[in-house]
Write a protein that holds these residues in place. Structure first.
Motif, PDB file in Angstrom:
ATOM      1  N   UNK A  15     -20.367  15.246   3.079  1.00 39.92           N
ATOM      2  CA  UNK A  15     -21.346  14.356   2.649  1.00 39.92           C
ATOM      3  C   UNK A  15     -20.890  13.096   2.018  1.00 39.92           C
ATOM      4  N   UNK A  16     -21.839  12.214   1.628  1.00 37.85           N
ATOM      5  CA  UNK A  16     -21.458  10.962   0.915  1.00 37.85           C
ATOM      6  C   UNK A  16     -22.392   9.876   1.350  1.00 37.85           C
ATOM      7  N   UNK A 102     -22.877  15.910   7.205  1.00 35.34           N
ATOM      8  CA  UNK A 102     -24.004  16.414   6.409  1.00 35.34           C
ATOM      9  C   UNK A 102     -24.760  17.724   6.675  1.00 35.34           C
ATOM     10  N   UNK A 103     -25.505  18.423   5.551  1.00 37.66           N
ATOM     11  CA  UNK A 103     -25.997  19.629   5.660  1.00 37.66           C
ATOM     12  C   UNK A 103     -27.021  19.587   4.471  1.00 37.66           C
ATOM     13  N   UNK A 104     -27.352  21.123   3.875  1.00 37.26           N
ATOM     14  CA  UNK A 104     -28.249  21.047   3.074  1.00 37.26           C
ATOM     15  C   UNK A 104     -28.162  20.285   1.750  1.00 37.26           C
ATOM     16  N   UNK A 105     -26.942  19.952   1.278  1.00 38.25           N
ATOM     17  CA  UNK A 105     -26.812  19.164   0.077  1.00 38.25           C
ATOM     18  C   UNK A 105     -27.433  17.589   0.341  1.00 38.25           C
ATOM     19  N   UNK A 106     -27.440  17.183   1.421  1.00 43.68           N
ATOM     20  CA  UNK A 106     -28.220  15.967   1.668  1.00 43.68           C
ATOM     21  C   UNK A 106     -29.850  15.983   1.304  1.00 43.68           C
ATOM     22  N   UNK A 107     -30.493  17.084   1.270  1.00 42.57           N
ATOM     23  CA  UNK A 107     -31.680  17.232   1.102  1.00 42.57           C
ATOM     24  C   UNK A 107     -32.025  17.217  -0.437  1.00 42.57           C
ATOM     25  N   UNK A 165     -32.892   1.124   2.329  1.00 40.67           N
ATOM     26  CA  UNK A 165     -33.549   1.186   0.890  1.00 40.67           C
ATOM     27  C   UNK A 165     -33.043   0.647   0.185  1.00 40.67           C
ATOM     28  N   UNK A 166     -33.695   0.404  -1.177  1.00 38.15           N
ATOM     29  CA  UNK A 166     -33.016  -0.387  -2.604  1.00 38.15           C
ATOM     30  C   UNK A 166     -31.869   0.428  -3.119  1.00 38.15           C
ATOM     31  N   UNK A 167     -31.238  -0.415  -3.759  1.00 36.56           N
ATOM     32  CA  UNK A 167     -29.846  -0.236  -4.532  1.00 36.56           C
ATOM     33  C   UNK A 167     -30.148   1.036  -5.171  1.00 36.56           C
ATOM     34  N   UNK A 168     -31.267   1.188  -5.895  1.00 33.29           N
ATOM     35  CA  UNK A 168     -31.429   2.158  -6.827  1.00 33.29           C
ATOM     36  C   UNK A 168     -31.508   3.505  -6.168  1.00 33.29           C
ATOM     37  N   UNK A 169     -32.232   3.556  -5.010  1.00 30.55           N
ATOM     38  CA  UNK A 169     -32.313   4.779  -3.958  1.00 30.55           C
ATOM     39  C   UNK A 169     -31.098   5.117  -3.761  1.00 30.55           C
ATOM     40  N   UNK A 170     -30.022   4.492  -3.310  1.00 33.06           N
ATOM     41  CA  UNK A 170     -28.647   4.955  -3.008  1.00 33.06           C
ATOM     42  C   UNK A 170     -27.809   5.481  -4.215  1.00 33.06           C
ATOM     43  N   UNK A 171     -28.209   4.817  -5.318  1.00 31.03           N
ATOM     44  CA  UNK A 171     -27.585   5.380  -6.624  1.00 31.03           C
ATOM     45  C   UNK A 171     -27.982   6.547  -6.931  1.00 31.03           C
ATOM     46  N   UNK A 172     -29.085   6.749  -6.856  1.00 28.18           N
ATOM     47  CA  UNK A 172     -29.839   8.393  -6.958  1.00 28.18           C
ATOM     48  C   UNK A 172     -29.067   9.318  -6.179  1.00 28.18           C
ATOM     49  N   UNK A 173     -28.953   8.910  -5.018  1.00 29.03           N
ATOM     50  CA  UNK A 173     -28.211   9.640  -3.930  1.00 29.03           C
ATOM     51  C   UNK A 173     -26.807  10.067  -4.381  1.00 29.03           C
ATOM     52  N   UNK A 174     -25.996   9.104  -4.782  1.00 31.30           N
ATOM     53  CA  UNK A 174     -24.787   9.235  -5.320  1.00 31.30           C
ATOM     54  C   UNK A 174     -24.713  10.033  -6.523  1.00 31.30           C
ATOM     55  N   UNK A 175     -25.404   9.696  -7.535  1.00 30.19           N
ATOM     56  CA  UNK A 175     -25.495  10.524  -8.626  1.00 30.19           C
ATOM     57  C   UNK A 175     -25.812  12.140  -8.404  1.00 30.19           C
ATOM     58  N   UNK A 176     -26.762  12.415  -7.524  1.00 29.78           N
ATOM     59  CA  UNK A 176     -26.973  13.758  -6.972  1.00 29.78           C
ATOM     60  C   UNK A 176     -25.652  14.358  -6.548  1.00 29.78           C
TER      61      UNK A 176
END
Length: 215
Positions: A15-16, A102-107, A165-176
């Protein structure tokens, strides 16, 4: 799948953020397994099966009607159900390692977090589509959003719908992702994706040897 048997089949998901180097590390692991005469299957989500490839096109295309967040979530789950039933379970039953990009964590990262869909709903969908199957190990290649965007922008390729997608979107992904890894440290290996590929591979192999999955 025993964590103490180097001959057992294992399921490892990477993931990443985009550009983190998952593909390079996956290829390195596959070669290391081949060197030890261990059979493996490389796959990805979405797109690990013929049907999944069709779903992948619907998910990442930039032309045409884009799926709304809940449709997007369900398309990923349809891909995952097919992936588990047609590829992952058969490969594991044949004693092969499964290595998936990628797998379920991506969702959880992309739909529950970045799309603001309820985590409980996505977790239920994950359980439904996977029939409870989970990777033996998640490998998170952690990268800053700034570096991720720099890398994908430097490819010289047209960006897909998620890469735009906007930078904020990717930051939410990383934080999750980081939150998931913190919640289940025994199931996650977090690697700093700004390190050299050869160093990342050695750290991964060392971890797998420590688990007694590799000789």
């Amino acid at each position: 799948m025993s964590a103490n048997d180097s001959t057992a089949a294992h399921f490892v998901a990477f993931e990443g953020l985009d550009g983190a180097g998952k593909s390079t590390l996956i290829k390195g692991l596959a070669q290391a397994l081949k060197d030890q005469n261990i059979a493996s299957v490389l796959s990805r989500e979405p797109g690990g099966t013929a049907l999944g490839s069709e779903i992948r096109e619907m998910l990442i295309r930039v032309k045409g009607d884009a799926p709304v967040p809940r449709s997007e979530a369900l398309l990923y789950q349809a891909d995952r159900a097919q992936h588990v039933e047609k590829l992952i379970k058969p490969a594991l039953s044949e004693g092969k390692w499964v290595i998936s990009d990628r797998f379920a964590a991506s969702s959880i990262a992309f739909q529950a977090s970045a799309r603001d869909i309820g985590t409980a709903d996505i977790e239920w969908l994950n359980r439904f589509s996977t029939q409870g199957l989970e990777p033996d190990l998640y490998v998170l290649l952690d990268l800053s959003v700034e570096e991720s965007l720099r890398r994908i922008g430097g490819r010289g390729e047209e960006l897909d719908r998620f890469e735009r997608e906007a930078k904020d979107f990717h930051q939410k992904v990383r934080d999750a992702y980081l939150s998931l890894a913190k919640q289940s440290p025994g199931r996650w290996l977090v690697l700093a994706a700004d390190e050299k590929p050869a160093d990342l591979l050695q750290k991964l192999l060392s971890h797998l040897k420590g688990l007694k999955w590799l000789a």
